[in-house]
Design a protein around this motif. Structure first.
Motif, mmCIF file in Angstrom:
data_model
loop_
_atom_site.group_PDB
_atom_site.id
_atom_site.type_symbol
_atom_site.label_atom_id
_atom_site.label_comp_id
_atom_site.label_asym_id
_atom_site.label_seq_id
_atom_site.Cartn_x
_atom_site.Cartn_y
_atom_site.Cartn_z
ATOM 1 N N UNK A 1 -5.044 3.905 -4.050
ATOM 2 C CA UNK A 1 -3.708 4.367 -4.411
ATOM 3 C C UNK A 1 -3.431 4.140 -5.894
ATOM 4 N N UNK A 2 -3.918 3.013 -6.424
ATOM 5 C CA UNK A 2 -3.754 2.734 -7.860
ATOM 6 C C UNK A 2 -4.588 3.719 -8.675
ATOM 7 N N UNK B 1 -17.940 -0.512 -4.432
ATOM 8 C CA UNK B 1 -18.438 0.177 -3.233
ATOM 9 C C UNK B 1 -17.387 1.084 -2.598
ATOM 10 N N UNK B 2 -16.254 1.273 -3.276
ATOM 11 C CA UNK B 2 -15.189 2.095 -2.685
ATOM 12 C C UNK B 2 -14.750 3.237 -3.598
ATOM 13 N N UNK B 3 -15.523 3.529 -4.641
ATOM 14 C CA UNK B 3 -15.207 4.657 -5.512
ATOM 15 C C UNK B 3 -13.957 4.482 -6.335
ATOM 16 N N UNK B 4 -13.598 3.235 -6.658
ATOM 17 C CA UNK B 4 -12.361 2.990 -7.411
ATOM 18 C C UNK B 4 -12.624 2.295 -8.746
ATOM 19 N N UNK B 5 -13.877 2.323 -9.198
ATOM 20 C CA UNK B 5 -14.213 1.688 -10.472
ATOM 21 C C UNK B 5 -13.480 2.345 -11.636
ATOM 22 N N UNK B 6 -13.246 3.662 -11.562
ATOM 23 C CA UNK B 6 -12.764 4.413 -12.723
ATOM 24 C C UNK B 6 -11.287 4.210 -13.063
ATOM 25 N N UNK B 7 -10.541 3.474 -12.274
ATOM 26 C CA UNK B 7 -9.120 3.274 -12.536
ATOM 27 C C UNK B 7 -8.905 2.494 -13.836
ATOM 28 N N UNK B 8 -8.236 3.121 -14.819
ATOM 29 C CA UNK B 8 -8.030 2.457 -16.107
ATOM 30 C C UNK B 8 -7.228 1.159 -15.970
ATOM 31 N N UNK B 9 -6.116 1.107 -15.207
ATOM 32 C CA UNK B 9 -5.405 -0.167 -15.068
ATOM 33 C C UNK B 9 -6.273 -1.266 -14.443
ATOM 34 N N UNK B 10 -7.122 -0.905 -13.476
ATOM 35 C CA UNK B 10 -7.972 -1.909 -12.839
ATOM 36 C C UNK B 10 -9.120 -2.332 -13.757
ATOM 37 N N UNK B 11 -9.660 -1.400 -14.551
ATOM 38 C CA UNK B 11 -10.678 -1.777 -15.545
ATOM 39 C C UNK B 11 -10.064 -2.732 -16.570
ATOM 40 N N UNK C 1 0.838 -1.206 0.000
ATOM 41 C CA UNK C 1 0.000 0.000 0.000
ATOM 42 C C UNK C 1 0.874 1.257 0.000
ATOM 43 N N UNK C 2 1.888 1.269 0.885
ATOM 44 C CA UNK C 2 2.757 2.451 0.978
ATOM 45 C C UNK C 2 3.515 2.692 -0.329
ATOM 46 N N UNK C 3 3.956 1.611 -0.971
ATOM 47 C CA UNK C 3 4.696 1.745 -2.227
ATOM 48 C C UNK C 3 3.867 2.497 -3.263
ATOM 49 N N UNK C 4 2.624 2.064 -3.445
ATOM 50 C CA UNK C 4 1.779 2.704 -4.454
ATOM 51 C C UNK C 4 1.263 4.058 -3.960
ATOM 52 N N UNK C 5 1.021 4.187 -2.666
ATOM 53 C CA UNK C 5 0.601 5.483 -2.110
ATOM 54 C C UNK C 5 1.638 6.562 -2.403
ATOM 55 N N UNK C 6 2.910 6.164 -2.343
ATOM 56 C CA UNK C 6 4.002 7.120 -2.556
ATOM 57 C C UNK C 6 4.355 7.281 -4.032
#
Length: 429
Positions: A49-50, A174-184, A12-17
């Motif tokens: 973070x992603x 349910x966490x507002x992270x649907x829009x992430x292109x890499x995750x889509x 988490x910290x790696x991607x957060x930073x």
């Protein structure tokens, strides 16, 4: 704090930073989350973070591989070349229904593992379940047998196909992270690669009724999808297609099946026919069957016979009457002129509010609910002429559907210039 919790914190910290995740970090966190070692709140933090800091092409490809490896890859073992199609979702997008039997009739095998609708975009399985007796869930042996005998299958994913994606998709929702292109992109491609087809054609929708509202955003997604395909040795073609107005004239479940059958019998709306044939040509080219003529096959009605066999193979009766709504209401034109705009998103929301869609994954849908577009942009209309027909079994939903359509219809003195249906094409090969 346990070693697993510490490891999750490190990722988490790696991607957060804003740093790049290593392949080992990605493999571990996806696997651990699937096993329940990494908690939902930790994966939610990582997904955010992603979303905020992104992932590069190598990270996204490795994330996709980790999700594939969380389950099994299907071994289709059929004699024909296999090719699949995926749409990012739109309003009136029933293209899978005529496309799968058409491409099968032309000589390829189409293993189409599809999903259900959520919100204003419809789901292929919801549409097909309006056919009496049809069932979505098949075993791998049933999928293989149907591909061998019919050449096409449209069904729900098997439980062991990319289980990490199923779990992460629900969390993102349910966490507002649907829009992430890499995750889509990794969500789509993990399922499609695990499915085992030799090639894939993507229909990336652009416009108000699509998930990606701008051409720039849709291009970024298409590039990510094609890039993952290239990294995994899968031949991929992505088409950017317009979704500013509904596709065809039917929006809903049974009404879209009826329109798809019209197309398979050699008729149907011109835009549905155009997109079906264009996607079929791309699929057949990737399958090594470029000499096939899907336009001629579709016009002949031969693909309808394959459709009937495909529906019967999954317990459905292709000749059975489709559900009819108990209540209809017409939306009339306010003025004389040319229909200049019919907003896809508004029509999709109206159909959803009438009962054709769902707000939560567990909600049922009304198979007979939906909207018929009696006029399309560019057509001349007169005041009082019916523009839309709302269909529902719950009349109390009509006011909310009408509210969704407020401002969606524009009538002008002259038709605006019409743009192309296919905006761009990207290839991995």
């Amino acid at each position: 704090m346990s070693r697993e919790a510490m490891s999750a914190m490190d990722v988490i910290r790696t991607k957060r930073d804003g740093l790049r995740l290593t392949g080992e970090q990605i493999d571990w966190v996806v696997g651990a989350y699937t096993r329940g070692v990494v908690a939902d709140e930790q994966m939610a933090a990582l997904a955010m973070a992603i979303l905020l800091n992104g992932m590069d092409t190598t990270e996204t490809a490795r994330w996709t591989r980790a999700m594939i490896d969380s389950g099994q890859r299907l071994r289709l073992d059929v004699d024909r070349p296999t090719v699949d199609k995926h749409s990012t979702g739109g309003v009136g997008d029933k293209i899978t229904l005529p496309l799968a039997p058409l491409v099968a009739t032309c000589g390829a095998a189409v293993p189409q593992l599809s999903g259900r609708g959520l919100g204003h975009t419809g789901g292929t399985l919801d549409k097909l379940e309006s056919i009496p007796g049809w069932r979505a869930r098949l075993s791998l042996d049933e999928i293989r047998a149907q591909l061998a005998e019919v050449g096409a299958v449209v069904c729900a994913p098997t439980d062991d196909l990319a289980p990490a994606d199923r779990k992460l998709y629900a969390l993102r929702d349910v966490t507002g992270t649907v829009e992430s292109v890499p995750l889509i992109a990794s969500s789509i491609m993990s399922k499609k690669i695990a499915e085992g087809a030799d090639a894939l054609v993507l229909d990336v929708k652009v416009g108000s009724g699509a998930f990606m509202k701008t051409r720039e955003d849709a291009t970024r997604l298409a590039e990510a999808l094609v890039g993952i395909g290239a990294e995994h040795g899968l031949a991929v073609t992505a088409l950017l297609t317009d979704m500013s107005t509904p596709l065809g004239r039917a929006v809903g479940n049974a009404v879209e099946v009826e329109e798809a059958v019209d197309v398979l019998r050699g008729g149907g709306p011109a835009d549905v026919v155009e997109l079906t044939v264009t996607l079929a040509e791309e699929m057949l080219a990737l399958a090594g069957l470029p000499a096939a003529d899907p336009a001629a096959v579709l016009a002949s009605g031969a693909a309808y016979e394959t459709w009937c066999r495909m529906i019967r193979a999954q317990g459905g009766d292709p000749q059975a009457p489709l559900p009819r709504a108990g209540h209809t209401q017409v939306v009339p034109a306010a003025d004389d002129g040319v229909l200049a705009q019919l907003d896809a998103y508004a029509v999709g929301v109206a159909a959803w509010r009438l009962g054709a869609g769902r707000a939560r994954k567990e909600d049922p849908v009304q198979h007979a609910a939906g909207v018929l577009c009696l006029a399309k942009p560019g057509e001349r209309v007169t005041a009082g002429q019916p523009l839309l027909e709302l269909r529902t079994d719950a009349p109390d939903t009509v006011p909310a559907a009408l509210a969704a359509l407020d401002g969606a219809i524009e009538i002008a003195d002259a038709a605006p210039p019409s743009g192309p249906l296919v905006l761009d094409t990207l290839r991995s090969h």
